[in-house]
Design a protein around this motif. Structure first.
Motif, PDB file in Angstrom:
ATOM      1  N   LEU A  11      -1.353  79.100  60.886  1.00 41.58           N
ATOM      2  CA  LEU A  11      -0.326  78.697  59.997  1.00 41.58           C
ATOM      3  C   LEU A  11       1.080  79.477  60.171  1.00 41.58           C
ATOM      4  N   SER A  12       0.748  80.778  59.485  1.00 40.53           N
ATOM      5  CA  SER A  12       2.042  81.834  59.769  1.00 40.53           C
ATOM      6  C   SER A  12       2.446  81.977  61.199  1.00 40.53           C
ATOM      7  N   PHE A  13       1.470  81.985  62.114  1.00 41.19           N
ATOM      8  CA  PHE A  13       1.612  82.205  63.411  1.00 41.19           C
ATOM      9  C   PHE A  13       2.312  81.395  64.062  1.00 41.19           C
ATOM     10  N   ALA A  14       2.310  79.904  63.493  1.00 38.50           N
ATOM     11  CA  ALA A  14       3.141  78.991  63.923  1.00 38.50           C
ATOM     12  C   ALA A  14       4.414  78.566  63.519  1.00 38.50           C
ATOM     13  N   LYS A  15       4.429  79.134  62.120  1.00 39.40           N
ATOM     14  CA  LYS A  15       5.686  79.025  61.161  1.00 39.40           C
ATOM     15  C   LYS A  15       6.681  79.957  61.567  1.00 39.40           C
ATOM     16  N   TYR A  16       6.237  81.050  61.804  1.00 38.92           N
ATOM     17  CA  TYR A  16       7.220  82.189  61.932  1.00 38.92           C
ATOM     18  C   TYR A  16       7.040  82.831  63.416  1.00 38.92           C
ATOM     19  N   SER A  17       8.313  83.110  63.678  1.00 40.00           N
ATOM     20  CA  SER A  17       8.347  83.940  65.173  1.00 40.00           C
ATOM     21  C   SER A  17       7.476  85.050  65.124  1.00 40.00           C
ATOM     22  N   ALA A  18       7.354  85.839  66.177  1.00 42.04           N
ATOM     23  CA  ALA A  18       6.501  87.157  66.324  1.00 42.04           C
ATOM     24  C   ALA A  18       7.495  88.226  65.871  1.00 42.04           C
ATOM     25  N   PHE A  19       8.870  88.281  66.011  1.00 42.34           N
ATOM     26  CA  PHE A  19       9.677  89.246  65.461  1.00 42.34           C
ATOM     27  C   PHE A  19       9.693  89.064  63.983  1.00 42.34           C
ATOM     28  N   ARG A  20       9.776  87.840  63.470  1.00 43.70           N
ATOM     29  CA  ARG A  20       9.882  87.626  61.949  1.00 43.70           C
ATOM     30  C   ARG A  20       8.509  88.179  61.312  1.00 43.70           C
ATOM     31  N   ALA A  51      -3.706  78.466  52.073  1.00 45.60           N
ATOM     32  CA  ALA A  51      -4.350  77.856  53.265  1.00 45.60           C
ATOM     33  C   ALA A  51      -4.781  76.514  52.850  1.00 45.60           C
ATOM     34  N   VAL A  52      -5.407  76.421  51.713  1.00 45.43           N
ATOM     35  CA  VAL A  52      -5.639  74.941  51.342  1.00 45.43           C
ATOM     36  C   VAL A  52      -4.679  73.965  51.480  1.00 45.43           C
ATOM     37  N   ALA A  53      -3.593  74.306  51.186  1.00 42.66           N
ATOM     38  CA  ALA A  53      -2.313  73.489  51.236  1.00 42.66           C
ATOM     39  C   ALA A  53      -1.979  73.407  52.456  1.00 42.66           C
ATOM     40  N   ARG A  54      -2.376  74.329  53.390  1.00 44.53           N
ATOM     41  CA  ARG A  54      -2.053  74.549  54.905  1.00 44.53           C
ATOM     42  C   ARG A  54      -0.459  74.734  54.826  1.00 44.53           C
ATOM     43  N   ALA A  55      -0.229  75.719  53.826  1.00 38.05           N
ATOM     44  CA  ALA A  55       1.261  76.135  53.851  1.00 38.05           C
ATOM     45  C   ALA A  55       1.411  77.325  54.747  1.00 38.05           C
ATOM     46  N   GLY A  56       2.337  77.834  55.294  1.00 35.69           N
ATOM     47  CA  GLY A  56       2.475  78.845  56.166  1.00 35.69           C
ATOM     48  C   GLY A  56       3.046  79.926  55.453  1.00 35.69           C
ATOM     49  N   GLU A  57       3.498  79.958  54.156  1.00 34.93           N
ATOM     50  CA  GLU A  57       4.451  80.775  53.754  1.00 34.93           C
ATOM     51  C   GLU A  57       3.513  82.271  53.531  1.00 34.93           C
ATOM     52  N   LEU A  58       4.315  83.392  53.425  1.00 34.40           N
ATOM     53  CA  LEU A  58       3.751  84.609  53.489  1.00 34.40           C
ATOM     54  C   LEU A  58       4.181  85.181  51.783  1.00 34.40           C
ATOM     55  N   PRO A  59       3.180  85.109  51.005  1.00 32.16           N
ATOM     56  CA  PRO A  59       3.481  85.327  49.730  1.00 32.16           C
ATOM     57  C   PRO A  59       3.860  86.880  49.340  1.00 32.16           C
ATOM     58  N   ILE A  60       4.949  87.438  50.053  1.00 32.68           N
ATOM     59  CA  ILE A  60       5.256  88.944  50.088  1.00 32.68           C
ATOM     60  C   ILE A  60       5.585  89.394  48.642  1.00 32.68           C
ATOM     61  N   VAL A 110      -6.340  91.855  51.471  1.00 30.63           N
ATOM     62  CA  VAL A 110      -5.466  91.158  51.410  1.00 30.63           C
ATOM     63  C   VAL A 110      -4.892  90.651  52.898  1.00 30.63           C
ATOM     64  N   LEU A 111      -4.653  92.048  53.738  1.00 35.34           N
ATOM     65  CA  LEU A 111      -4.181  91.570  55.093  1.00 35.34           C
ATOM     66  C   LEU A 111      -5.150  90.854  56.025  1.00 35.34           C
ATOM     67  N   CYS A 112      -6.303  91.352  55.783  1.00 32.12           N
ATOM     68  CA  CYS A 112      -7.553  90.714  56.618  1.00 32.12           C
ATOM     69  C   CYS A 112      -7.646  89.439  56.434  1.00 32.12           C
ATOM     70  N   CYS A 113      -7.718  89.043  54.979  1.00 39.55           N
ATOM     71  CA  CYS A 113      -7.797  87.483  54.790  1.00 39.55           C
ATOM     72  C   CYS A 113      -6.687  86.786  55.103  1.00 39.55           C
ATOM     73  N   HIS A 114      -5.277  87.333  55.240  1.00 38.19           N
ATOM     74  CA  HIS A 114      -4.274  86.535  55.873  1.00 38.19           C
ATOM     75  C   HIS A 114      -4.263  86.555  57.316  1.00 38.19           C
ATOM     76  N   ILE A 115      -4.781  87.679  58.164  1.00 40.73           N
ATOM     77  CA  ILE A 115      -5.000  87.249  59.532  1.00 40.73           C
ATOM     78  C   ILE A 115      -6.182  86.601  59.698  1.00 40.73           C
ATOM     79  N   GLY A 116      -7.122  86.808  59.058  1.00 37.18           N
ATOM     80  CA  GLY A 116      -8.385  85.686  59.273  1.00 37.18           C
ATOM     81  C   GLY A 116      -7.857  84.279  59.085  1.00 37.18           C
ATOM     82  N   ILE A 117      -7.203  83.919  58.166  1.00 35.93           N
ATOM     83  CA  ILE A 117      -6.826  82.496  57.894  1.00 35.93           C
ATOM     84  C   ILE A 117      -5.915  82.025  58.984  1.00 35.93           C
ATOM     85  N   ASN A 118      -4.854  82.761  59.487  1.00 39.13           N
ATOM     86  CA  ASN A 118      -4.087  82.612  60.478  1.00 39.13           C
ATOM     87  C   ASN A 118      -4.662  82.356  61.813  1.00 39.13           C
ATOM     88  N   LEU A 119      -5.555  83.140  62.008  1.00 36.64           N
ATOM     89  CA  LEU A 119      -6.430  83.132  63.302  1.00 36.64           C
ATOM     90  C   LEU A 119      -7.178  81.840  63.402  1.00 36.64           C
TER      91      LEU A 119
END
Length: 595
Positions: free
Chosen positions: A158-167, A108-117, A145-154
């Motif tokens: 980041l991820s919402f903009a980088k990945y499609s809803a289907f992805r 998030a600090v790097a403003r990278a939208g990757e998901l570290p799956i 982890v999931l709450c942190c990810h959703i909170g940051i993206n909201l």
């Protein structure tokens, strides 16, 4: 469920939770170690990438890896503190979020939208594999982890903009099933462990109870006063306890089982006793009070009594015999001594007295005054002989009927008259001893329910006993009074007699309720007294006073007094000390009509 069952269940749950936390602490150590090594390799990789490869986010990745390493090292240090020992669940979350949340924050600090799956999956797999307990902690770590990810993206989108809803839906679906599988595996493993732990605890408890029961019955077996054994139907001992070894004269139970391998020929003096034993147990399945003479290990002979039962299998066949053996040698010897005593008494006393009585009766049939002795003396001799014969017969009853009890012929008895008769018969002995005798039993004393002959013997024995065991010039007093039943009343009178000599005036005695009253009689002297240790055994069989001035006698007098008074339902005792004389006392029931 009862209170004790609930308490037991709560205790078991507490013990399980302690085990679970200990298990979690133990598994955290290797997990943190592996994760530290993993983070170190990633940090080294990013350091190399920063040097040789140009990348837009290389410094952020390096710092993020270093932050992960610091978080894991912090967990490693905290494990050894009291905080870590007390709260292993918090360390688990710190370990998990160091691998997941810290990386998410770095991206998030790097403003990278990757998901570290990949990183999340590896972290969750390590948790489920190395620490498969407390599934709720696993779920909390995953939701964090999931709450942190959703909170940051909201916030940053980041991820919402980088990945499609289907992805994104595919990522979340994968994460859901991966976490579900990990959590289910942890949950099922923990259920299995809880069940195994409970079963183990129950098994340990059962073993403890079994050991306690075994120790209890082993103690009974080892310390029993009677011999306990098991033997085969063909006559071989299987087990024996120490008491049986002592009865058989062996050094140990092992010697009994090793030596007696043929009971038929080795044990019984009479070889046919074993056959009788087997016939009896075959007929009824048990044998009680089976008395036999047996050979001990040293060849000596003793008497035993056996109580045995046959143990059978489901088909009815006898597996072995088990039972108890008691050494009854002393009892048999006492019975034999009793038979010898009665034989000697009958031969040495009864026949001569009966013969003398026959001669005296023949003299009495003669008429006129030509008899060589005065008729009054002759009548007195006849009365005395008849009395002696009655006494001898009753003495035979005492010994021959020892187990059945003394036979009494009770009637209403005037105690004063009985005392006078006993004193009259002992008058020559009292004159010889220069003794002074007082009969303070009142004429108005209610009658006693007693055997007149036996009661005469009690007074005669107590008076003659005092004369024989004291110096000439003795003062003797016989008294009686009515008392209430019960130990307290007797004890209070005895305490008074210990303080002062009992004085009974010739007053009228009131008519009392015979069901609640007893007659308390005393024979008191002012002689040399008796030692306390002698008082304790004075009424035992064959006990004789060492101060007796006569060598004859079997030491039966006071013993017979105790037997007679006990047969009447009364008590007898003595109060004495050296130099203070003696008071022999006994109680008798008052006649039912109170007169």
């Amino acid at each position: 469920m009862s209170f004790f069952a609930q308490k037991k269940s709560v205790d078991a749950l507490t013990v399980y939770e302690e085990w679970r936390d200990r298990f979690l602490r133990d598994r955290l150590r290797p997990a943190v170690g592996i994760a530290i090594f993993f983070a170190l390799t990633i940090t080294v990789y990013f350091m190399g990438e920063a040097l040789f490869v140009r990348h837009e986010f290389k410094s952020v990745y390096l710092y993020t890896s270093a932050a992960v390493e610091m978080g894991l090292l912090s967990c490693f240090v905290l494990q050894k503190t009291s905080f870590g020992q007390r709260y292993p669940g918090l360390l688990f979350l710190g370990f998990s979020w160091s691998l997941t949340v810290v990386i998410q924050l770095g991206l998030a600090v790097a403003r990278a939208g990757e998901l570290p799956i990949f990183t999340w999956s590896l972290a969750f797999l390590i948790q489920a594999t190395l620490m498969p307990v407390r599934w709720r902690l696993h779920l909390i770590s995953q939701l964090g982890v999931l709450c942190c990810h959703i909170g940051i993206n909201l916030v940053l989108n980041l991820s919402f903009a980088k990945y499609s809803a289907f992805r994104l839906t595919g990522f979340y679906l994968y994460l859901f099933w991966f976490c579900l599988i990990c959590d289910l595996s942890v949950y099922w493993y923990e259920c299995l462990q809880r069940k195994e732990f409970s079963t183990k605890r129950q098994l340990e408890s059962a073993y403890q109870q079994l050991e306690a029961a075994e120790a209890k019955y082993r103690s009974i077996f080892e310390n029993a006063g009677e011999g306990i054994f098991q033997s085969t139907p063909d006559g071989r001992y299987i087990t024996a306890n120490p008491a049986l070894a002592r009865i058989y004269g062996c050094k140990s139970p092992e010697e009994v089982t090793a030596k007696f391998t043929d009971i038929d020929r080795q044990l019984y003096v009479d070889p046919d006793r074993r056959n009788q034993f087997l016939r009896s147990i075959e007929e009824s399945g048990t044998v009680s009070d089976f008395e036999s003479k047996i050979y001990r290990c040293d060849g000596s002979i003793v008497w035993i009594s056996e109580k045995v039962r046959a143990v059978r299998d489901s088909t009815g066949s006898v597996l072995y015999h088990e039972g108890l053996i008691e050494d009854i040698t002393q009892r048999k010897q006492a019975q034999e001594s009793q038979r010898l005593f009665i034989h000697a008494l009958s031969h040495d006393l009864r026949n001569p007295v009966a013969g003398m009585l026959m001669v005296l009766n023949n003299w009495q049939t003669k008429t006129g005054d030509s008899i060589a002795i005065p008729r009054s003396v002759l009548e007195r001799m006849i009365q005395g002989s008849e009395q002696q014969l009655r006494l001898i017969n009753s003495l035979l009853e005492v010994h021959a009927g020892e187990l059945g009890g003394l036979v009494l012929h009770c009637d209403l008895v005037n105690l004063r008259a009985v005392v006078e008769a006993a004193a009259l018969d002992l008058e020559p002995l009292m004159k010889e001893a220069q003794a002074t005798f007082k009969n303070l039993v009142s004429e108005d004393l209610p009658a006693a329910t007693a055997d007149k002959t036996q009661l005469w013997r009690v007074f005669s024995n107590l008076i003659s006993n005092a004369l024989k065991h004291n110096l000439p010039g003795l003062n003797l007093t016989v008294s009686a009074q009515i008392i209430n039943r019960g130990k307290n009343t007797i004890n209070s009178i005895k305490a008074k007699q210990n303080r002062e000599k009992l004085q009974i005036p010739n007053a009228k005695f009131p008519i009392t309720n015979s069901q609640n009253s007893m007659i308390y009689c005393t024979v008191e002297d002012d002689g040399v007294g008796i030692l306390p240790e002698q008082c304790e055994h004075l009424f035992d069989l064959y006990v004789r006073g060492h101060q007796s001035r006569h060598s004859v006698g079997l030491g039966l007098g006071l013993y017979l007094c105790k037997q007679i008074i006990g047969a009447h339902g009364g008590e007898i005792g003595v109060i004495s000390s050296p130099g203070a004389g003696a008071i022999f006392w006994f109680t008798l029931p008052v006649a039912e009509n109170g007169s």
